[in-house]
Design a protein around this motif. Structure first.
Motif, PDB file in Angstrom:
ATOM      1  N   THR A  88       6.139  11.396 -10.339  1.00 51.99           N
ATOM      2  CA  THR A  88       5.870  10.694 -11.596  1.00 51.99           C
ATOM      3  C   THR A  88       4.627   9.815 -11.471  1.00 51.99           C
ATOM      4  N   GLU A  89       4.208   9.292 -12.596  1.00 56.20           N
ATOM      5  CA  GLU A  89       3.071   8.363 -12.610  1.00 56.20           C
ATOM      6  C   GLU A  89       3.379   7.128 -11.775  1.00 56.20           C
ATOM      7  N   ARG A  90       4.621   6.660 -11.800  1.00 55.71           N
ATOM      8  CA  ARG A  90       4.980   5.470 -11.023  1.00 55.71           C
ATOM      9  C   ARG A  90       4.878   5.745  -9.527  1.00 55.71           C
ATOM     10  N   VAL A  91       5.309   6.926  -9.096  1.00 54.64           N
ATOM     11  CA  VAL A  91       5.180   7.290  -7.682  1.00 54.64           C
ATOM     12  C   VAL A  91       3.702   7.277  -7.293  1.00 54.64           C
ATOM     13  N   ARG A  92       2.867   7.873  -8.117  1.00 55.98           N
ATOM     14  CA  ARG A  92       1.437   7.918  -7.810  1.00 55.98           C
ATOM     15  C   ARG A  92       0.829   6.519  -7.758  1.00 55.98           C
ATOM     16  N   THR A  93       1.177   5.685  -8.732  1.00 53.99           N
ATOM     17  CA  THR A  93       0.639   4.326  -8.774  1.00 53.99           C
ATOM     18  C   THR A  93       1.031   3.543  -7.517  1.00 53.99           C
ATOM     19  N   LEU A  94       2.294   3.623  -7.145  1.00 52.40           N
ATOM     20  CA  LEU A  94       2.744   2.943  -5.925  1.00 52.40           C
ATOM     21  C   LEU A  94       2.073   3.529  -4.678  1.00 52.40           C
ATOM     22  N   ALA A  95       2.018   4.856  -4.604  1.00 52.33           N
ATOM     23  CA  ALA A  95       1.455   5.526  -3.426  1.00 52.33           C
ATOM     24  C   ALA A  95      -0.007   5.138  -3.201  1.00 52.33           C
ATOM     25  N   GLN A  96      -0.732   4.885  -4.264  1.00 51.14           N
ATOM     26  CA  GLN A  96      -2.145   4.524  -4.129  1.00 51.14           C
ATOM     27  C   GLN A  96      -2.335   3.195  -3.408  1.00 51.14           C
ATOM     28  N   THR A  97      -1.347   2.326  -3.464  1.00 52.90           N
ATOM     29  CA  THR A  97      -1.470   1.011  -2.827  1.00 52.90           C
ATOM     30  C   THR A  97      -1.043   1.011  -1.364  1.00 52.90           C
ATOM     31  N   LEU A  98      -0.320   2.016  -0.938  1.00 56.37           N
ATOM     32  CA  LEU A  98       0.316   1.986   0.382  1.00 56.37           C
ATOM     33  C   LEU A  98      -0.597   2.280   1.569  1.00 56.37           C
ATOM     34  N   PRO A  99      -1.643   3.112   1.440  1.00 61.09           N
ATOM     35  CA  PRO A  99      -2.530   3.289   2.604  1.00 61.09           C
ATOM     36  C   PRO A  99      -3.175   1.973   3.051  1.00 61.09           C
ATOM     37  N   ASP A 100      -3.603   1.166   2.095  1.00 65.38           N
ATOM     38  CA  ASP A 100      -4.193  -0.128   2.457  1.00 65.38           C
ATOM     39  C   ASP A 100      -3.141  -1.100   2.957  1.00 65.38           C
ATOM     40  N   ALA A 101      -1.989  -1.120   2.308  1.00 68.07           N
ATOM     41  CA  ALA A 101      -0.950  -2.087   2.668  1.00 68.07           C
ATOM     42  C   ALA A 101      -0.344  -1.812   4.043  1.00 68.07           C
ATOM     43  N   TYR A 102      -0.167  -0.520   4.392  1.00 72.28           N
ATOM     44  CA  TYR A 102       0.552  -0.186   5.619  1.00 72.28           C
ATOM     45  C   TYR A 102      -0.186   0.779   6.550  1.00 72.28           C
ATOM     46  N   GLY A 103      -1.392   1.188   6.186  1.00 72.97           N
ATOM     47  CA  GLY A 103      -2.130   2.128   7.031  1.00 72.97           C
ATOM     48  C   GLY A 103      -1.523   3.518   7.061  1.00 72.97           C
ATOM     49  N   LEU A 104      -0.929   3.935   5.939  1.00 76.03           N
ATOM     50  CA  LEU A 104      -0.250   5.231   5.884  1.00 76.03           C
ATOM     51  C   LEU A 104      -1.177   6.359   5.464  1.00 76.03           C
ATOM     52  N   THR A 105      -0.819   7.578   5.852  1.00 77.95           N
ATOM     53  CA  THR A 105      -1.488   8.771   5.360  1.00 77.95           C
ATOM     54  C   THR A 105      -1.047   9.025   3.918  1.00 77.95           C
ATOM     55  N   ALA A 106      -1.724   9.936   3.243  1.00 79.73           N
ATOM     56  CA  ALA A 106      -1.350  10.266   1.865  1.00 79.73           C
ATOM     57  C   ALA A 106       0.091  10.784   1.774  1.00 79.73           C
ATOM     58  N   PRO A 107       0.503  11.753   2.623  1.00 76.95           N
ATOM     59  CA  PRO A 107       1.896  12.221   2.521  1.00 76.95           C
ATOM     60  C   PRO A 107       2.921  11.109   2.781  1.00 76.95           C
ATOM     61  N   ASP A 108       2.655  10.270   3.771  1.00 80.21           N
ATOM     62  CA  ASP A 108       3.590   9.178   4.048  1.00 80.21           C
ATOM     63  C   ASP A 108       3.606   8.159   2.913  1.00 80.21           C
ATOM     64  N   SER A 109       2.461   7.944   2.288  1.00 81.34           N
ATOM     65  CA  SER A 109       2.402   7.036   1.137  1.00 81.34           C
ATOM     66  C   SER A 109       3.247   7.567  -0.008  1.00 81.34           C
ATOM     67  N   MET A 110       3.211   8.876  -0.225  1.00 77.85           N
ATOM     68  CA  MET A 110       4.025   9.465  -1.284  1.00 77.85           C
ATOM     69  C   MET A 110       5.513   9.380  -0.942  1.00 77.85           C
ATOM     70  N   GLN A 111       5.847   9.578   0.348  1.00 73.96           N
ATOM     71  CA  GLN A 111       7.243   9.453   0.775  1.00 73.96           C
ATOM     72  C   GLN A 111       7.758   8.039   0.496  1.00 73.96           C
ATOM     73  N   LEU A 112       6.997   7.035   0.934  1.00 71.67           N
ATOM     74  CA  LEU A 112       7.438   5.653   0.767  1.00 71.67           C
ATOM     75  C   LEU A 112       7.468   5.262  -0.703  1.00 71.67           C
ATOM     76  N   ALA A 113       6.491   5.712  -1.467  1.00 70.96           N
ATOM     77  CA  ALA A 113       6.486   5.413  -2.911  1.00 70.96           C
ATOM     78  C   ALA A 113       7.701   6.034  -3.582  1.00 70.96           C
ATOM     79  N   ALA A 114       8.034   7.267  -3.218  1.00 69.30           N
ATOM     80  CA  ALA A 114       9.219   7.930  -3.787  1.00 69.30           C
ATOM     81  C   ALA A 114      10.483   7.153  -3.430  1.00 69.30           C
ATOM     82  N   ALA A 115      10.555   6.667  -2.185  1.00 65.44           N
ATOM     83  CA  ALA A 115      11.720   5.877  -1.771  1.00 65.44           C
ATOM     84  C   ALA A 115      11.805   4.591  -2.590  1.00 65.44           C
ATOM     85  N   LEU A 116      10.667   3.972  -2.849  1.00 66.55           N
ATOM     86  CA  LEU A 116      10.652   2.749  -3.657  1.00 66.55           C
ATOM     87  C   LEU A 116      11.109   3.026  -5.089  1.00 66.55           C
ATOM     88  N   VAL A 117      10.687   4.146  -5.638  1.00 66.35           N
ATOM     89  CA  VAL A 117      11.128   4.520  -6.989  1.00 66.35           C
ATOM     90  C   VAL A 117      12.627   4.786  -6.986  1.00 66.35           C
TER      91      VAL A 117
END
Length: 157
Positions: A88-117
């Motif tokens: 969803t758009e919310r997953v994408r929006t959250l995932a965009q912030t996670l590489p900077d916040a936690y040093g994650l790769t794109a796939p890991d950012s999407m995993q964590l964003a999905a978990a947050l959603v």
């Protein structure tokens, strides 16, 4: 009178799903964990990540072609039982912030964003099953209760 223990759902990273499809060192522990939670929840891209990991194992000579076919069948059975967080758009929006916040790769950012959603962005104590050290660290920092063997796998595909 029997009391029924409340069993909650857990979010599963692809790194923890692979040992459910093929035998690896953490498989026994992961199988115990899967029995602990009543429901697996995964990111929409998890089947792609798992298939990528299986293909990598075949290329590395660590899994036979027959083993890969059997693992894909197990993956398909799992897919019929788990819940998926869609892209969803919310997953994408959250995932965009996670590489900077936690040093994650794109796939890991999407995993964590999905978990947050999945948890309504309130992860406090919610179980996150993961074997990837970097993602485990990020999930823990975000407030999830990390379950699994952190550090057992740093590469999925």
């Amino acid at each position: 009178m029997r009391t029924v223990k409340r069993v909650e759902a857990a979010f599963w990273d692809a790194s923890a799903v692979v040992p459910l499809c093929i035998w690896q060192a953490p498989s026994a522990v992961i199988r115990r964990i899967v029995r602990t939670y009543g429901r697996m929840v995964v990111w929409w891209g998890t089947p792609i990540e798992v298939r990528s990991a299986l293909a990598r194992l075949v290329r590395a000579g660590e899994l036979s072609g027959e083993g890969k076919v059997a693992a894909q069948r197990r993956l398909e059975r799992l897919q019929g039982t788990w819940g998926e967080i869609l892209p969803t758009e919310r997953v994408r929006t959250l995932a965009q912030t996670l590489p900077d916040a936690y040093g994650l790769t794109a796939p890991d950012s999407m995993q964590l964003a999905a978990a947050l959603v999945w948890c309504g962005e309130r992860p406090r104590g919610r179980p996150f099953v993961v074997l990837d050290a970097r993602l485990a660290s990020a999930a823990g920092q975000a407030g999830f209760a990390v379950v699994g063997i952190a550090g057992a796998s740093d590469r999925r595909s």
